[in-house]
Design an enzyme around this catalytic site. Structure first.
Site, PDB file in Angstrom:
ATOM      1  N   ASP A  26       0.855  -1.186   0.000  1.00  0.00           N
ATOM      2  CA  ASP A  26       0.000   0.000   0.000  1.00  0.00           C
ATOM      3  C   ASP A  26       0.892   1.237   0.000  1.00  0.00           C
ATOM      4  O   ASP A  26       1.732   1.410   0.882  1.00  0.00           O
ATOM      5  CB  ASP A  26      -0.903   0.000   1.238  1.00  0.00           C
ATOM      6  N   ASP A 120      -2.883   2.441  -6.143  1.00  0.00           N
ATOM      7  CA  ASP A 120      -1.854   2.541  -5.113  1.00  0.00           C
ATOM      8  C   ASP A 120      -1.770   1.340  -4.180  1.00  0.00           C
ATOM      9  O   ASP A 120      -1.154   1.422  -3.121  1.00  0.00           O
ATOM     10  CB  ASP A 120      -2.058   3.816  -4.285  1.00  0.00           C
ATOM     11  N   GLU A 121      -2.350   0.216  -4.558  1.00  0.00           N
ATOM     12  CA  GLU A 121      -2.237  -0.962  -3.703  1.00  0.00           C
ATOM     13  C   GLU A 121      -2.372  -2.240  -4.512  1.00  0.00           C
ATOM     14  O   GLU A 121      -3.001  -2.273  -5.575  1.00  0.00           O
ATOM     15  CB  GLU A 121      -3.272  -0.945  -2.579  1.00  0.00           C
TER      16      GLU A 121
END
Length: 416
Positions: A26, A120-121
Site C-alpha cells: 500500500d 496505489d495498492e
C-alpha cells in the site's frame, strides 16, 4: 488514504513468517507522495492534493496535513479551514498512473501472482519466490527499498497468511513500514482489533456494534451466531465470523495474463551520449529477460521507447524469428532499433525497452539453427547467483565499466 485515525495496536507479533506468503503493498499518501517528486521543496510541509480553488474534494494529503484532521474525500474548503497553511495542488492527469505502473513493475519482478486492487495498492503471492528471494519478510523489505530507490515513493507492506490480514497489517504498518502477522497469531491479532476495522463493517454496521457494546472483534465472535445475524443480517454476520476466524475469504485474483513487460528510465539530466543510452537498453533487456524466465514466459516482439527533451516520444519495434527469454537476444534487437534513432542536440529524456507478444514457454520454443542454448544456460546460472548474492553481483560484461563500450559506439551485432 484512510479517512479515520488508526487505533493503537501491538506492533510486534513475532518474527516467524512461515506460511505468510500473502503481501499487501500500500503506497503511503500516494498522490501526495507523487506530487512531492515534482515539488521536493514541500517535503515535510502540509500538502493537500485535490480540486482547485474551494471546489472538489481531497484526493490525498501528507501526514503533516493529516495531523490537522485533513483526510481523503473531505471537501477542499473544509480542508483549507482545518489547515490554512497547507499547499493545495490540483490532480495531475496521467502522472499517477505512470508512477503506479513503475511500482507494479517492481512487484512483477517478485512474482507473477499479483492483483492490482487500485492505483496505489496490490496483493502479491510470494510462495513461489521464497527460494529465489528469501523469506516473505525479506521480500517485503526488498519491495520497500526498491520502490523507494527506483520510484521515489514510500510503500508500506503487510505480511500475513491471508489477504484481509495482510491488508490490515499494511494499514497498521504506516507510515512507511512493514508489519508481519505470523500465521499462529492471526486470530489473536484479529480479535484485538476494533470491530469497525473488519471488512464489510461500514457506518451502519459500526453503529449497530456500538449500540450493543461490540467494541472489538473478540466481542463480535462472542455473540451467538443467531443473535449476531439478527443484528447485522445473516450474510454479513456469517462473513464477519469467517474473517474473525482468520479464514481466507477473498484470495488473490491476478489480472489477465500480461501482454507485455517493459522497463524504462527517466534520466536526471537529458542524455546525448549514445553509449550511455545503449548501456541502459542492455541493462533493461537483461532485467526483462530475468522477469520472463521467472514467470515462465517468452516474447516475440522487442520494442524501444524514446522521449526527447521536448517531451515528444517515439516507439520502435521488431519481431524476432523465434520467441525468447534471453537477455542477449533482446538486447541485440533493442540496440538495432536504437542505432536508427538520431539523438538531437537537446538530448534524450527517457529510454525504455519492451517485450511483447508473450506466451508460456511451456507451449514450446523452437531453437534457431545457430542457437545451441548456451546463452540461456549462462543467464539462468546468473539468475541463481543474483538470487543468492544480489542483482549487483553479476551482470553483462559490457556494463562493468559504467556502461562504456570499449572501442567505439554500440554495435547491435556485438552485444554481451
Amino acid at each position: 488514504m484512510s479517512k479515520g485515525v488508526r487505533p493503537a495496536i501491538t506492533r510486534d507479533w513475532g518474527s516467524d513468517d512461515t506460511g505468510c506468503h500473502v503481501l499487501h503493498v500500500d503506497m503511503d499518501c500516494f498522490f501526495a507522495s507523487v506530487e512531492l517528486l515534482y515539488r521536493p521543496e514541500l517535503v515535510g510541509k502540509p500538502l493537500i492534493v485535490g480540486g482547485s480553488g474551494n471546489r472538489g474534494v481531497v484526493t490525498s494529503a501528507t501526514y503533516e496535513a493529516r495531523a490537522f484532521g485533513v483526510h481523503a474525500a473531505m471537501p477542499i474548503a473544509r480542508a483549507r479551514r482545518l489547515c490554512p497553511q497547507a499547499e493545495v495542488v490540483p490532480n495531475r492527469k496521467g502522472v499517477y498512473s505512470e508512477v503506479s505502473a513503475k511500482v507494479m513493475d517492481v512487484l512483477s519482478r517478485v512474482s507473477p501472482v499479483i492483483e492490482k486492487v487500485s492505483v496505489d495498492e496490490a496483493f502479491i503471492d510470494v510462495a513461489g519466490s521464497v527460494r529465489r528471494m528469501g523469506s516473505p519478510v525479506e521480500i517485503a523489505r526488498w519491495i520497500r527499498a526498491t520502490v523507494r530507490k527506483e520510484v521515489g515513493v514510500p510503500a508500506s507492506v503487510g505480511v500475513a497468511a491471508v489477504t484481509h490480514v495482510a491488508k490490515l497489517a499494511s494499514t497498521f504498518a504506516k507510515p512507511d513500514g512493514y508489519l508481519l502477522i505470523p500465521a499462529a497469531h492471526t486470530v489473536e491479532f484479529l480479535h484485538s482489533l476494533p470491530a469497525s476495522t473488519m471488512p464489510g463493517v461500514g457506518q451502519r454496521a459500526a453503529e449497530i456494534c456500538e449500540r450493543y457494546g461490540l467494541r472489538t472483534v473478540a466481542d463480535l465472535v462472542a455473540v451467538p451466531p443467531a443473535r449476531l445475524g439478527a443484528w447485522l443480517g445473516r450474510a454479513q454476520a456469517a462473513a464477519l465470523r469467517r474473517y474473525a476466524a482468520g479464514d481466507e475469504v477473498r484470495g488473490i485474483h491476478p489480472q489477465r495474463a500480461e501482454k507485455s513487460v517493459s522497463s524504462e528510465e527517466t534520466f536526471e539530466h537529458d542524455v546525448t551520449d549514445a553509449e550511455v543510452l545503449g548501456a541502459r537498453v542492455v541493462s533493461q533487456s537483461h532485467a526483462l529477460a530475468r522477469r520472463l524466465r521467472t514467470s515462465g514466459i517468452v516474447g516475440s516482439t522487442v520494442g524501444i521507447k524514446i522521449r526527447f527533451s521536448d517531451f515528444s516520444t517515439i516507439t520502435r519495434s521488431t519481431t524476432l524469428s523465434q520467441p525468447t527469454d534471453v537477455g542477449q537476444e533482446i538486447a541485440r534487437a533493442a540496440l538495432a532499433l536504437l542505432e536508427k534513432v538520431s539523438i538531437p542536440p537537446g538530448g534524450i529524456r527517457l529510454v525504455g525497452t519492451k517485450v511483447e507478444q508473450l506466451r508460456p514457454r511451456s507451449a514450446g520454443v523452437q531453437l534457431a539453427l545457430d542457437d545451441d542454448g548456451r546463452e540461456r544456460a549462462a543467464e539462468s546460472v546468473a539468475d541463481r547467483i543474483a538470487a543468492r548474492f544480489g542483482d549487483d553481483i553479476i551482470g553483462p560484461a559490457r556494463l562493468l565499466s559504467g556502461g562504456r563500450h570499449p572501442g567505439g559506439n554500440w554495435d547491435a551485432k556485438d552485444v554481451p
